[in-house]
Enzyme design. Sequence first.
Site, PDB file in Angstrom:
ATOM      1  N   HIS A   1      -0.188   8.343  27.531  1.00  0.00           N
ATOM      2  CA  HIS A   1      -0.703   7.526  28.700  1.00  0.00           C
ATOM      3  C   HIS A   1      -0.484   8.352  30.080  1.00  0.00           C
ATOM      4  O   HIS A   1       0.841   8.483  30.358  1.00  0.00           O
ATOM      5  CB  HIS A   1      -0.242   6.227  28.302  1.00  0.00           C
ATOM      6  CG  HIS A   1      -0.636   5.218  27.150  1.00  0.00           C
ATOM      7  ND1 HIS A   1      -1.348   5.977  26.457  1.00  0.00           N
ATOM      8  CD2 HIS A   1      -0.116   4.158  26.718  1.00  0.00           C
ATOM      9  CE1 HIS A   1      -1.464   5.000  25.200  1.00  0.00           C
ATOM     10  NE2 HIS A   1      -0.693   3.921  25.566  1.00  0.00           N
TER      11      HIS A   1
ATOM     12  N   SER B   1      -3.785   7.262  20.380  1.00  0.00           N
ATOM     13  CA  SER B   1      -2.631   7.024  19.467  1.00  0.00           C
ATOM     14  C   SER B   1      -2.056   5.560  19.624  1.00  0.00           C
ATOM     15  O   SER B   1      -1.519   5.002  18.813  1.00  0.00           O
ATOM     16  CB  SER B   1      -1.401   8.136  19.611  1.00  0.00           C
ATOM     17  OG  SER B   1      -1.151   8.087  21.147  1.00  0.00           O
ATOM     18  N   GLY B   2      -2.471   4.980  20.909  1.00  0.00           N
ATOM     19  CA  GLY B   2      -1.944   3.646  21.015  1.00  0.00           C
ATOM     20  C   GLY B   2      -2.733   2.466  20.097  1.00  0.00           C
ATOM     21  O   GLY B   2      -2.190   1.404  19.788  1.00  0.00           O
TER      22      GLY B   2
ATOM     23  N   ARG C   1       0.787  -1.246   0.170  1.00  0.00           N
ATOM     24  CA  ARG C   1      -0.070  -0.183  -0.172  1.00  0.00           C
ATOM     25  C   ARG C   1       0.830   1.329   0.171  1.00  0.00           C
ATOM     26  O   ARG C   1       0.324   2.332  -0.276  1.00  0.00           O
ATOM     27  CB  ARG C   1      -0.896  -0.118   1.199  1.00  0.00           C
ATOM     28  CG  ARG C   1      -1.989  -1.255   1.030  1.00  0.00           C
ATOM     29  CD  ARG C   1      -2.937  -0.881   2.257  1.00  0.00           C
ATOM     30  NE  ARG C   1      -2.524  -0.594   3.669  1.00  0.00           N
ATOM     31  CZ  ARG C   1      -2.066  -1.797   4.357  1.00  0.00           C
ATOM     32  NH1 ARG C   1      -2.584  -2.964   4.037  1.00  0.00           N
ATOM     33  NH2 ARG C   1      -1.681  -1.414   5.661  1.00  0.00           N
TER      34      ARG C   1
ATOM     35  N   ARG D   1      -9.161   3.081  27.982  1.00  0.00           N
ATOM     36  CA  ARG D   1      -8.949   4.064  26.389  1.00  0.00           C
ATOM     37  C   ARG D   1      -9.686   5.226  26.744  1.00  0.00           C
ATOM     38  O   ARG D   1     -10.845   5.297  27.306  1.00  0.00           O
ATOM     39  CB  ARG D   1      -9.323   3.629  25.269  1.00  0.00           C
ATOM     40  CG  ARG D   1      -8.823   4.119  24.100  1.00  0.00           C
ATOM     41  CD  ARG D   1      -7.308   4.002  23.850  1.00  0.00           C
ATOM     42  NE  ARG D   1      -6.964   2.621  23.274  1.00  0.00           N
ATOM     43  CZ  ARG D   1      -5.753   2.234  23.311  1.00  0.00           C
ATOM     44  NH1 ARG D   1      -4.890   3.049  23.564  1.00  0.00           N
ATOM     45  NH2 ARG D   1      -5.485   1.121  22.855  1.00  0.00           N
TER      46      ARG D   1
ATOM     47  N   CYS E   1       3.643  -0.233  25.974  1.00  0.00           N
ATOM     48  CA  CYS E   1       3.872   1.075  26.374  1.00  0.00           C
ATOM     49  C   CYS E   1       3.377   1.392  27.590  1.00  0.00           C
ATOM     50  O   CYS E   1       4.146   2.171  28.206  1.00  0.00           O
ATOM     51  CB  CYS E   1       3.016   1.890  25.274  1.00  0.00           C
ATOM     52  SG  CYS E   1       1.365   1.566  24.918  1.00  0.00           S
TER      53      CYS E   1
ATOM     54  N   LYS F   1      -0.851  -7.955  29.875  1.00  0.00           N
ATOM     55  CA  LYS F   1       0.550  -7.770  29.164  1.00  0.00           C
ATOM     56  C   LYS F   1       1.051  -7.128  30.448  1.00  0.00           C
ATOM     57  O   LYS F   1       2.577  -7.424  30.811  1.00  0.00           O
ATOM     58  CB  LYS F   1       0.242  -6.881  28.048  1.00  0.00           C
ATOM     59  CG  LYS F   1       0.008  -7.440  26.801  1.00  0.00           C
ATOM     60  CD  LYS F   1       0.061  -6.402  25.858  1.00  0.00           C
ATOM     61  CE  LYS F   1      -0.657  -7.052  24.354  1.00  0.00           C
ATOM     62  NZ  LYS F   1      -0.836  -5.950  23.415  1.00  0.00           N
TER      63      LYS F   1
END
Length: 339
Positions: free
Chosen positions: A244, A161-162, A40, A237, A131, A215
Amino acid sequence: MRTYRVAVVGATGAVGNEMISILEERNFPVGELRLLASERSIGKELEFKGKAYPVQVLKEDSFEGMEIGLFSAGGSISQKFAPFAAQAGCVVIDNTAAFRYEPDIPLVVPEVNAGKIADYKNRRIIANPNCSTIQMVVALKPIHDAARIKRIVVSTYQSVSGTGKKAMDELIDQTRALLSFKEPVAKVYPYQIAFNCLPQIDIFLENGYTKEEMKMVWETKKIFGDESIAVTATTVRVPVLRAHSESVNIETEKKISAAQVKELLSKAPGVVVVDDPAKREYPLAINAAGKDATYVGRIREDESIANGINLWVVSDNLRKGAALNAIQIAEIYARDYLK
Protein backbone atom coordinates in the site's frame (compact mmCIF):
# COMPACT_ATOMS: atom_id res chain seq x y z
CA MET A 1 15.51 -22.32 24.92
CA ARG A 2 11.86 -21.87 25.88
CA THR A 3 9.55 -22.76 23.01
CA TYR A 4 5.90 -21.87 22.51
CA ARG A 5 2.78 -23.65 21.31
CA VAL A 6 1.36 -21.61 18.45
CA ALA A 7 -1.93 -21.88 16.54
CA VAL A 8 -2.50 -20.11 13.21
CA VAL A 9 -6.17 -19.56 12.35
CA GLY A 10 -6.80 -18.96 8.67
CA ALA A 11 -3.54 -20.73 7.87
CA THR A 12 -4.33 -21.29 4.19
CA GLY A 13 -5.17 -17.64 3.44
CA ALA A 14 -2.77 -14.98 2.12
CA VAL A 15 -2.04 -13.54 5.57
CA GLY A 16 -1.96 -16.96 7.22
CA ASN A 17 0.65 -18.12 4.72
CA GLU A 18 2.64 -14.98 5.42
CA MET A 19 2.46 -15.60 9.17
CA ILE A 20 3.87 -19.10 8.79
CA SER A 21 6.65 -17.80 6.54
CA ILE A 22 7.58 -14.99 8.95
CA LEU A 23 7.56 -17.30 11.98
CA GLU A 24 10.23 -19.30 10.14
CA GLU A 25 12.18 -16.30 8.85
CA ARG A 26 12.42 -14.71 12.30
CA ASN A 27 13.16 -18.06 13.93
CA PHE A 28 10.28 -17.67 16.38
CA PRO A 29 10.74 -20.48 18.94
CA VAL A 30 7.80 -22.64 17.93
CA GLY A 31 7.61 -25.85 19.93
CA GLU A 32 4.27 -26.98 18.55
CA LEU A 33 2.46 -25.56 15.52
CA ARG A 34 -1.25 -26.07 14.93
CA LEU A 35 -2.59 -24.92 11.55
CA LEU A 36 -6.33 -24.26 11.52
CA ALA A 37 -8.76 -23.42 8.73
CA SER A 38 -12.25 -24.25 7.46
CA GLU A 39 -13.44 -27.66 6.26
CA ARG A 40 -12.55 -26.59 2.69
CA SER A 41 -8.90 -27.06 3.62
CA ILE A 42 -9.19 -30.68 4.76
CA GLY A 43 -6.33 -32.67 3.27
CA LYS A 44 -4.05 -29.70 2.73
CA GLU A 45 -0.55 -29.53 4.17
CA LEU A 46 1.68 -26.50 4.70
CA GLU A 47 5.42 -26.49 5.21
CA PHE A 48 7.22 -24.99 8.20
CA LYS A 49 10.98 -25.41 8.64
CA GLY A 50 11.10 -28.24 6.13
CA LYS A 51 8.31 -30.23 7.75
CA ALA A 52 4.79 -30.70 6.36
CA TYR A 53 1.98 -29.87 8.78
CA PRO A 54 -1.60 -31.00 8.11
CA VAL A 55 -4.24 -28.28 8.18
CA GLN A 56 -6.85 -29.06 10.82
CA VAL A 57 -10.49 -27.95 10.88
CA LEU A 58 -11.09 -25.04 13.25
CA LYS A 59 -13.27 -26.11 16.19
CA GLU A 60 -14.22 -24.76 19.60
CA ASP A 61 -11.70 -27.08 21.28
CA SER A 62 -8.84 -26.42 18.83
CA PHE A 63 -6.88 -24.30 21.33
CA GLU A 64 -6.39 -26.75 24.18
CA GLY A 65 -2.71 -26.53 25.19
CA MET A 66 -1.97 -23.62 22.84
CA GLU A 67 -0.24 -20.49 24.21
CA ILE A 68 -0.43 -18.05 21.27
CA GLY A 69 -3.15 -17.84 18.63
CA LEU A 70 -2.53 -15.86 15.44
CA PHE A 71 -5.94 -15.16 13.90
CA SER A 72 -6.55 -14.05 10.31
CA ALA A 73 -9.70 -15.73 9.04
CA GLY A 74 -12.28 -12.94 9.06
CA GLY A 75 -14.09 -10.96 11.73
CA SER A 76 -16.99 -13.37 12.28
CA ILE A 77 -14.57 -16.28 12.81
CA SER A 78 -12.59 -14.24 15.33
CA GLN A 79 -15.72 -13.17 17.18
CA LYS A 80 -16.81 -16.78 17.50
CA PHE A 81 -13.54 -18.55 18.22
CA ALA A 82 -11.26 -16.01 19.97
CA PRO A 83 -13.24 -16.30 23.24
CA PHE A 84 -12.84 -20.10 23.14
CA ALA A 85 -9.08 -19.67 22.64
CA ALA A 86 -8.90 -17.19 25.54
CA GLN A 87 -10.86 -19.57 27.79
CA ALA A 88 -8.35 -22.29 26.96
CA GLY A 89 -5.50 -20.03 28.17
CA CYS A 90 -4.30 -19.06 24.69
CA VAL A 91 -3.61 -15.37 24.05
CA VAL A 92 -5.15 -14.30 20.74
CA ILE A 93 -3.45 -11.82 18.41
CA ASP A 94 -6.29 -10.97 16.06
CA ASN A 95 -5.77 -9.50 12.59
CA THR A 96 -9.44 -8.64 11.96
CA ALA A 97 -11.58 -5.64 12.95
CA ALA A 98 -13.59 -7.78 15.39
CA PHE A 99 -12.10 -6.34 18.58
CA ARG A 100 -10.16 -3.23 17.55
CA TYR A 101 -12.62 -0.70 18.90
CA GLU A 102 -13.41 -2.36 22.21
CA PRO A 103 -11.96 -0.17 24.99
CA ASP A 104 -10.56 -3.02 27.09
CA ILE A 105 -8.70 -4.69 24.19
CA PRO A 106 -5.28 -3.24 23.28
CA LEU A 107 -4.70 -2.15 19.67
CA VAL A 108 -0.97 -2.48 19.14
CA VAL A 109 1.77 -1.44 16.73
CA PRO A 110 5.02 -2.44 18.50
CA GLU A 111 7.04 0.55 17.24
CA VAL A 112 4.35 2.88 18.58
CA ASN A 113 2.66 1.53 21.72
CA ALA A 114 4.25 -1.78 22.71
CA GLY A 115 3.47 -1.07 26.38
CA LYS A 116 -0.21 -1.71 25.65
CA ILE A 117 0.54 -5.42 25.14
CA ALA A 118 0.35 -5.71 28.94
CA ASP A 119 -3.40 -5.14 28.66
CA TYR A 120 -3.79 -8.61 27.13
CA LYS A 121 -4.72 -9.61 30.68
CA ASN A 122 -8.10 -7.92 30.30
CA ARG A 123 -9.54 -10.53 27.92
CA ARG A 124 -6.49 -12.43 26.60
CA ILE A 125 -6.99 -10.77 23.19
CA ILE A 126 -4.70 -8.26 21.43
CA ALA A 127 -5.93 -6.56 18.26
CA ASN A 128 -3.78 -5.96 15.18
CA PRO A 129 -4.72 -2.66 13.50
CA ASN A 130 -5.78 -2.15 9.90
CA CYS A 131 -2.93 -2.41 7.38
CA SER A 132 -3.26 1.18 6.16
CA THR A 133 -3.23 2.51 9.72
CA ILE A 134 -0.17 0.49 10.76
CA GLN A 135 2.23 1.90 8.18
CA MET A 136 0.99 5.45 8.72
CA VAL A 137 1.42 5.47 12.51
CA VAL A 138 4.87 3.84 12.26
CA ALA A 139 5.95 6.80 10.12
CA LEU A 140 4.16 9.46 12.17
CA LYS A 141 4.99 8.40 15.75
CA PRO A 142 8.48 10.00 15.86
CA ILE A 143 7.04 13.25 14.46
CA HIS A 144 4.16 13.18 16.94
CA ASP A 145 6.61 12.72 19.82
CA ALA A 146 8.75 15.63 18.63
CA ALA A 147 6.18 18.20 17.51
CA ARG A 148 2.69 16.83 18.38
CA ILE A 149 0.48 16.24 15.38
CA LYS A 150 -2.80 18.18 15.39
CA ARG A 151 -4.29 17.04 12.11
CA ILE A 152 -3.75 14.25 9.56
CA VAL A 153 -5.06 14.20 5.99
CA VAL A 154 -4.33 10.86 4.32
CA SER A 155 -5.12 9.45 0.87
CA THR A 156 -4.30 5.79 0.34
CA TYR A 157 -3.46 3.79 -2.79
CA GLN A 158 -4.13 0.25 -1.63
CA SER A 159 -3.14 -2.95 -3.40
CA VAL A 160 -5.59 -5.70 -4.25
CA SER A 161 -3.89 -8.18 -1.90
CA GLY A 162 -5.67 -6.30 0.87
CA THR A 163 -8.83 -8.01 -0.37
CA GLY A 164 -7.20 -11.43 -0.66
CA LYS A 165 -5.95 -13.99 -3.17
CA LYS A 166 -9.13 -13.93 -5.27
CA ALA A 167 -8.68 -10.20 -5.84
CA MET A 168 -5.06 -10.71 -6.88
CA ASP A 169 -6.17 -13.38 -9.33
CA GLU A 170 -8.91 -11.08 -10.64
CA LEU A 171 -6.43 -8.28 -11.35
CA ILE A 172 -4.15 -10.67 -13.24
CA ASP A 173 -7.05 -12.22 -15.16
CA GLN A 174 -8.53 -8.83 -16.10
CA THR A 175 -5.15 -7.51 -17.21
CA ARG A 176 -4.57 -10.58 -19.35
CA ALA A 177 -8.06 -10.24 -20.85
CA LEU A 178 -7.68 -6.55 -21.69
CA LEU A 179 -4.27 -7.08 -23.27
CA SER A 180 -5.87 -9.83 -25.40
CA PHE A 181 -8.70 -7.44 -26.41
CA LYS A 182 -11.24 -9.44 -24.41
CA GLU A 183 -13.91 -8.24 -21.99
CA PRO A 184 -12.70 -8.29 -18.35
CA VAL A 185 -14.89 -10.04 -15.77
CA ALA A 186 -15.45 -8.36 -12.38
CA LYS A 187 -16.48 -10.64 -9.52
CA VAL A 188 -14.52 -9.57 -6.44
CA TYR A 189 -14.92 -5.82 -6.99
CA PRO A 190 -18.03 -4.01 -8.26
CA TYR A 191 -16.06 -2.63 -11.20
CA GLN A 192 -13.03 -3.53 -13.28
CA ILE A 193 -9.83 -3.01 -11.22
CA ALA A 194 -7.29 -3.50 -14.03
CA PHE A 195 -6.11 -0.11 -15.34
CA ASN A 196 -8.54 1.56 -12.95
CA CYS A 197 -8.83 3.08 -9.45
CA LEU A 198 -11.80 2.42 -7.15
CA PRO A 199 -12.48 5.11 -4.50
CA GLN A 200 -14.27 2.63 -2.27
CA ILE A 201 -12.78 0.16 0.20
CA ASP A 202 -15.34 -1.58 2.42
CA ILE A 203 -18.94 -0.35 2.80
CA PHE A 204 -20.17 3.24 2.86
CA LEU A 205 -21.31 4.61 6.22
CA GLU A 206 -24.00 7.20 6.96
CA ASN A 207 -21.43 10.03 7.07
CA GLY A 208 -20.40 9.36 3.45
CA TYR A 209 -17.04 7.85 4.39
CA THR A 210 -16.20 4.20 3.82
CA LYS A 211 -15.57 1.92 6.77
CA GLU A 212 -11.91 1.64 5.73
CA GLU A 213 -11.58 5.43 5.96
CA MET A 214 -13.16 5.55 9.38
CA LYS A 215 -10.97 2.67 10.57
CA MET A 216 -7.97 4.92 9.98
CA VAL A 217 -9.62 7.71 11.99
CA TRP A 218 -10.68 5.54 14.94
CA GLU A 219 -7.51 3.46 15.09
CA THR A 220 -5.04 6.35 14.86
CA LYS A 221 -6.67 8.07 17.83
CA LYS A 222 -6.65 4.86 19.88
CA ILE A 223 -3.08 3.87 19.04
CA PHE A 224 -1.70 7.34 19.77
CA GLY A 225 -3.92 7.58 22.87
CA ASP A 226 -5.04 11.04 21.76
CA GLU A 227 -8.68 11.68 20.87
CA SER A 228 -7.91 15.30 20.00
CA ILE A 229 -5.99 14.46 16.80
CA ALA A 230 -8.11 15.39 13.77
CA VAL A 231 -7.92 12.70 11.09
CA THR A 232 -9.57 12.52 7.66
CA ALA A 233 -8.98 9.79 5.09
CA THR A 234 -9.76 8.86 1.50
CA THR A 235 -8.97 5.23 0.69
CA VAL A 236 -8.59 4.00 -2.88
CA ARG A 237 -8.05 0.52 -4.35
CA VAL A 238 -5.47 0.58 -7.14
CA PRO A 239 -4.26 -2.06 -9.67
CA VAL A 240 -1.18 -3.03 -7.67
CA LEU A 241 -0.70 -6.60 -6.48
CA ARG A 242 1.09 -5.97 -3.22
CA ALA A 243 2.06 -3.05 -0.91
CA HIS A 244 0.00 0.00 0.00
CA SER A 245 1.07 3.59 -0.71
CA GLU A 246 -0.15 6.67 1.16
CA SER A 247 0.02 10.41 0.69
CA VAL A 248 0.06 11.87 4.20
CA ASN A 249 -0.26 15.54 5.11
CA ILE A 250 0.12 16.56 8.74
CA GLU A 251 -0.16 19.77 10.73
CA THR A 252 1.89 19.96 13.90
CA GLU A 253 1.70 22.11 17.02
CA LYS A 254 5.40 22.95 16.95
CA LYS A 255 7.27 23.91 13.80
CA ILE A 256 9.36 21.04 12.43
CA SER A 257 11.36 21.24 9.21
CA ALA A 258 11.56 18.63 6.46
CA ALA A 259 15.24 18.13 7.32
CA GLN A 260 14.36 17.47 10.96
CA VAL A 261 11.68 14.97 9.92
CA LYS A 262 14.19 13.13 7.70
CA GLU A 263 16.65 13.00 10.58
CA LEU A 264 14.01 11.69 12.99
CA LEU A 265 12.73 9.03 10.60
CA SER A 266 16.21 7.88 9.61
CA LYS A 267 16.62 6.70 13.23
CA ALA A 268 13.05 5.46 13.76
CA PRO A 269 12.44 1.71 14.35
CA GLY A 270 10.90 -0.03 11.36
CA VAL A 271 11.34 2.97 9.03
CA VAL A 272 13.59 3.34 5.99
CA VAL A 273 13.89 6.80 4.44
CA VAL A 274 14.12 6.78 0.63
CA ASP A 275 14.21 10.43 -0.31
CA ASP A 276 16.56 11.87 -2.91
CA PRO A 277 14.62 13.88 -5.53
CA ALA A 278 17.80 14.64 -7.49
CA LYS A 279 18.22 10.92 -8.14
CA ARG A 280 14.45 10.28 -8.45
CA GLU A 281 14.58 8.12 -5.37
CA TYR A 282 11.34 7.65 -3.45
CA PRO A 283 9.42 4.65 -2.11
CA LEU A 284 7.74 2.37 -4.66
CA ALA A 285 5.22 -0.39 -4.03
CA ILE A 286 7.17 -2.82 -6.22
CA ASN A 287 10.27 -2.29 -4.08
CA ALA A 288 8.41 -2.59 -0.76
CA ALA A 289 6.68 -5.86 -1.68
CA GLY A 290 8.06 -8.72 0.40
CA LYS A 291 9.96 -6.37 2.73
CA ASP A 292 9.42 -5.69 6.43
CA ALA A 293 10.11 -1.96 6.59
CA THR A 294 7.85 1.04 6.23
CA TYR A 295 9.41 3.28 3.56
CA VAL A 296 9.05 7.05 3.69
CA GLY A 297 9.98 9.66 1.09
CA ARG A 298 8.84 12.84 -0.67
CA ILE A 299 9.30 14.55 2.70
CA ARG A 300 8.64 18.25 2.25
CA GLU A 301 7.13 21.20 4.04
CA ASP A 302 3.54 22.12 3.24
CA GLU A 303 3.86 25.68 2.00
CA SER A 304 0.13 26.37 2.42
CA ILE A 305 0.21 26.34 6.24
CA ALA A 306 2.68 27.34 8.96
CA ASN A 307 3.42 23.92 10.47
CA GLY A 308 2.74 21.37 7.75
CA ILE A 309 4.62 18.35 6.40
CA ASN A 310 3.89 16.08 3.43
CA LEU A 311 5.11 12.48 3.25
CA TRP A 312 4.78 9.47 0.94
CA VAL A 313 4.55 6.22 2.93
CA VAL A 314 4.80 2.72 1.41
CA SER A 315 4.72 -0.69 3.06
CA ASP A 316 3.85 -4.32 2.29
CA ASN A 317 0.30 -4.73 3.57
CA LEU A 318 0.60 -8.50 4.00
CA ARG A 319 3.81 -8.20 6.03
CA LYS A 320 4.02 -5.10 8.22
CA GLY A 321 0.36 -4.37 7.56
CA ALA A 322 -0.73 -7.76 8.90
CA ALA A 323 1.44 -10.84 9.55
CA LEU A 324 4.69 -9.21 10.66
CA ASN A 325 2.96 -6.80 13.04
CA ALA A 326 1.13 -9.73 14.66
CA ILE A 327 4.32 -11.74 15.06
CA GLN A 328 6.20 -8.75 16.49
CA ILE A 329 3.44 -8.56 19.10
CA ALA A 330 3.83 -12.30 19.74
CA GLU A 331 7.59 -11.90 20.19
CA ILE A 332 7.17 -9.19 22.82
CA TYR A 333 4.35 -11.05 24.56
CA ALA A 334 6.42 -14.26 24.69
CA ARG A 335 9.55 -12.46 25.88
CA ASP A 336 7.96 -10.27 28.54
CA TYR A 337 4.85 -12.10 29.72
CA LEU A 338 5.21 -15.83 29.02
CA LYS A 339 7.74 -17.13 31.49
